[in-house]
Design a protein around this motif. Structure first.
Motif, short mmCIF file in Angstrom:
data_model
loop_
_atom_site.label_atom_id
_atom_site.label_comp_id
_atom_site.label_asym_id
_atom_site.label_seq_id
_atom_site.Cartn_x
_atom_site.Cartn_y
_atom_site.Cartn_z
N SER A 115 67.34 -8.65 3.95
CA SER A 115 67.13 -7.22 3.78
C SER A 115 67.07 -6.54 5.13
O SER A 115 66.66 -7.14 6.12
N CYS A 116 67.46 -5.25 5.14
CA CYS A 116 67.45 -4.52 6.40
C CYS A 116 67.53 -3.02 6.10
O CYS A 116 68.58 -2.50 5.73
N GLY A 117 66.40 -2.33 6.21
CA GLY A 117 66.34 -0.90 5.99
C GLY A 117 65.43 -0.25 7.01
O GLY A 117 64.80 -0.93 7.83
N ALA A 118 65.34 1.07 6.95
CA ALA A 118 64.45 1.78 7.88
C ALA A 118 63.95 3.06 7.25
O ALA A 118 64.56 3.63 6.34
N PHE A 119 62.81 3.51 7.76
CA PHE A 119 62.21 4.79 7.39
C PHE A 119 62.03 5.58 8.67
O PHE A 119 61.47 5.07 9.66
N LEU A 120 62.51 6.82 8.68
CA LEU A 120 62.35 7.70 9.84
C LEU A 120 61.43 8.86 9.46
O LEU A 120 61.62 9.48 8.41
N LEU A 121 60.48 9.15 10.31
CA LEU A 121 59.49 10.21 10.08
C LEU A 121 59.65 11.27 11.16
O LEU A 121 59.54 10.96 12.35
N LYS A 122 59.90 12.50 10.77
CA LYS A 122 60.18 13.54 11.75
C LYS A 122 58.99 13.81 12.66
O LYS A 122 59.13 13.87 13.88
N ASP A 123 57.80 13.98 12.08
CA ASP A 123 56.60 14.36 12.84
C ASP A 123 55.65 13.16 12.90
O ASP A 123 55.05 12.78 11.89
N ALA A 124 55.51 12.58 14.06
CA ALA A 124 54.72 11.36 14.22
C ALA A 124 53.26 11.52 13.82
O ALA A 124 52.60 10.55 13.44
N ARG A 125 52.73 12.74 13.85
CA ARG A 125 51.32 12.92 13.54
C ARG A 125 51.00 12.56 12.09
O ARG A 125 49.86 12.23 11.76
N HIS A 126 52.01 12.58 11.23
CA HIS A 126 51.76 12.23 9.83
C HIS A 126 51.44 10.76 9.64
O HIS A 126 50.92 10.37 8.59
N TYR A 127 51.76 9.95 10.64
CA TYR A 127 51.38 8.53 10.54
C TYR A 127 49.86 8.35 10.52
O TYR A 127 49.37 7.31 10.07
#
Length: 488
Positions: A314-326
């Motif tokens: 398997s090989c996927g990714a998640f990108l989050l625009k605003d890092a503060r939401h982490y």
């Protein structure tokens, strides 16, 4: 002697056992690749009766265990590299991806903390930064590799939910869900991936929380219907947690009008997640990158590399625009991501992932990008889209075949419809179902069977960059001859 050393380590007996096992397995794969059949054609019942675990007191040894795996698994595996294996978003893999798997498996790095995967952590972060740049996001490394689209979509929906509550001063992480949960909803198109419903159930809100928006004639989200449903939600007092747009629907490959949807989401202050598990491959495309216009305006993105990026599962990714939401999902554990470590600038990726122990799957994409280069990677991605258009044009001139929808990515929806067919709509759909079943039962081909706008049809997903128009013409001739041989 090497058989007596079961653990991979630096000892001579261990390295000898490793070389022998890898050589035996690699040779078996080379032999398997030469078999002409797409599938050996065994039924569920036959395989169930045949496959048995041989777990003995003394063990069989490496060589015998590999022989049994070849016999019971490898020989009866579907040949996804075969030109007539076209049913699903299931790609053949790059040779370099296979090589990456050797490195990933042998080193067995765990991506949850830097002290378990030092170089791997930094390589993944740099690759996330590169993917963000490709998507049009600001510089940064907010994102993480995942097991695939379902997990990435879950992350997008979970963070959307928690950000919604955080804006009201409530922490779901600390205090759980609150208020009238029946008023919470997410919007997606009728053609969105089923993981939207699945993930909303996992998040405690159920299938009922998903509002489906109509699609246009080619399977894209209807912006007018989305606008109307947003207004209706406001009038009903419903609270919209997120809009999920799709860039590459599973069957038609439709890409929703991302920029228009993003404008509406911003107007209503609603989180916009884009499931680009398939269409995200166009980030590397030379010809079709423009179809992702507006991707830079969204809050989070799902990408899959085990589809039209040709990486092994398997090989996927998640990108989050605003890092503060982490911060909405951060949890401190002294044994993994202690405050002391983070104060020293030590990156521990467990803070960005739903998983704890996690493979270094990013290496496969890293090596693929370096091995192929931009132009060659773009060419093999564009090949599938171009081939789908050529196939559709050819089908249009075949009396016994009917194109169900104009291709948008690398899939072709069509059906067998002979000119002398006298049955009704349901009978024609059943005939096409039987064609798909008969081809797989015989081991000849794997053609998808699906439904589009109420029409049961066949589907070819043309991900394989080695497949030609002539290969697909032979497959379609087989579809026609199979249909002719079935009772009506």
């Amino acid at each position: 002697m090497s058989e007596q050393h079961p653990i991979l380590a630096a000892a001579p007996h261990s390295t000898a056992a490793y070389r022998d096992a890898i050589a035996q397995s690699s040779e078996a794969v080379v032999q398997w690749l030469q078999q002409p059949e797409m599938y050996q054609g065994k039924s569920v019942a036959a395989l169930r009766d045949r496959i048995e675990l041989a777990f003995t007191a003394g063990g069989l040894g490496n060589a015998a265990a590999i022989e049994r795996a070849v016999e019971f698994f490898l020989k009866d595996s579907l040949s996804v590299h075969h030109p007539q294996c076209v049913a699903h978003l299931h790609c053949p893999s790059l040779v370099i991806s296979q090589a990456a798997e050797v490195l990933i498996n042998a080193t067995n790095q765990s991506m949850d903390s830097w002290d378990q995967s030092p170089s791997a952590t930094l390589m993944e972060m740099k690759l996330i930064a590169w993917l963000r740049e490709r998507a049009g996001f600001a510089a940064g490394d907010a994102g993480v590799f995942t097991s695939g689209g379902t997990q990435s979509n879950l992350m997008g929906l979970m963070l959307a939910r928690d950000a919604f509550f955080a804006r009201q001063g409530h922490s779901v992480q600390q205090d759980g869900l609150t208020g009238d949960l029946r008023k919470l909803t997410v919007f997606c198109s009728e053609q969105a991936h089923f993981s939207v419903q699945k993930n909303m159930a996992l998040l405690g809100l159920g299938y009922r929380s998903v509002t489906q928006v109509k699609c246009d004639a080619v399977g894209r989200m209807d912006v007018a219907d989305l606008t109307a449903k947003l207004a209706q939600a406001r009038d009903n007092g419903d609270r919209v947690l997120a809009i999920v747009a799709t860039a590459g629907t599973t069957d038609a490959g439709a890409i929703d009008p991302l920029r228009e949807i993003a404008s509406l989401a911003q107007q209503h202050q609603i989180w916009l997640h884009v499931d680009a598990a398939w269409g995200g491959a166009l980030l590397l495309s030379a010809q079709y990158r423009h179809l992702l216009d507006g991707l830079d305006q969204v809050d989070s993105i799902t990408l899959d590399f085990h589809k039209q990026f040709f990486q092994t599962i398997s090989c996927g990714a998640f990108l989050l625009k605003d890092a503060r939401h982490y911060e909405l999902m951060r949890y401190q554990a002294a044994y993994l991501n202690s405050e002391f470590d983070e104060a020293q600038g030590v990156p521990n990726l467990v803070s960005k992932s739903l998983q704890t122990t996690r493979r270094f799957d990013a290496l496969k994409l890293w090596m693929g990008l370096e091995a192929l280069g931009e132009e060659r990677y773009a060419a093999i991605i564009d090949h599938g889209v171009n081939l789908a258009q050529q196939v559709a044009a050819w089908i249009a001139h075949q009396p016994a075949l009917e194109l169900v929808m104009t291709p948008q990515l690398a899939s072709v929806l069509f059906r067998y419809r002979p000119t002398d067919f006298t049955g009704d709509h349901a009978a024609l759909g059943l005939l096409n179902q039987h064609i798909g079943d008969a081809l797989l039962d015989a081991g000849r081909a794997n053609v998808g069977v699906t439904e589009q706008r109420g029409v049961t049809c066949l589907k070819m997903t043309l991900l394989n960059p080695t497949v030609t128009l002539e290969d697909i013409q032979r497959l379609l001739a087989l579809v026609i001859s199979t249909g002719e041989g079935l009772p009506r």
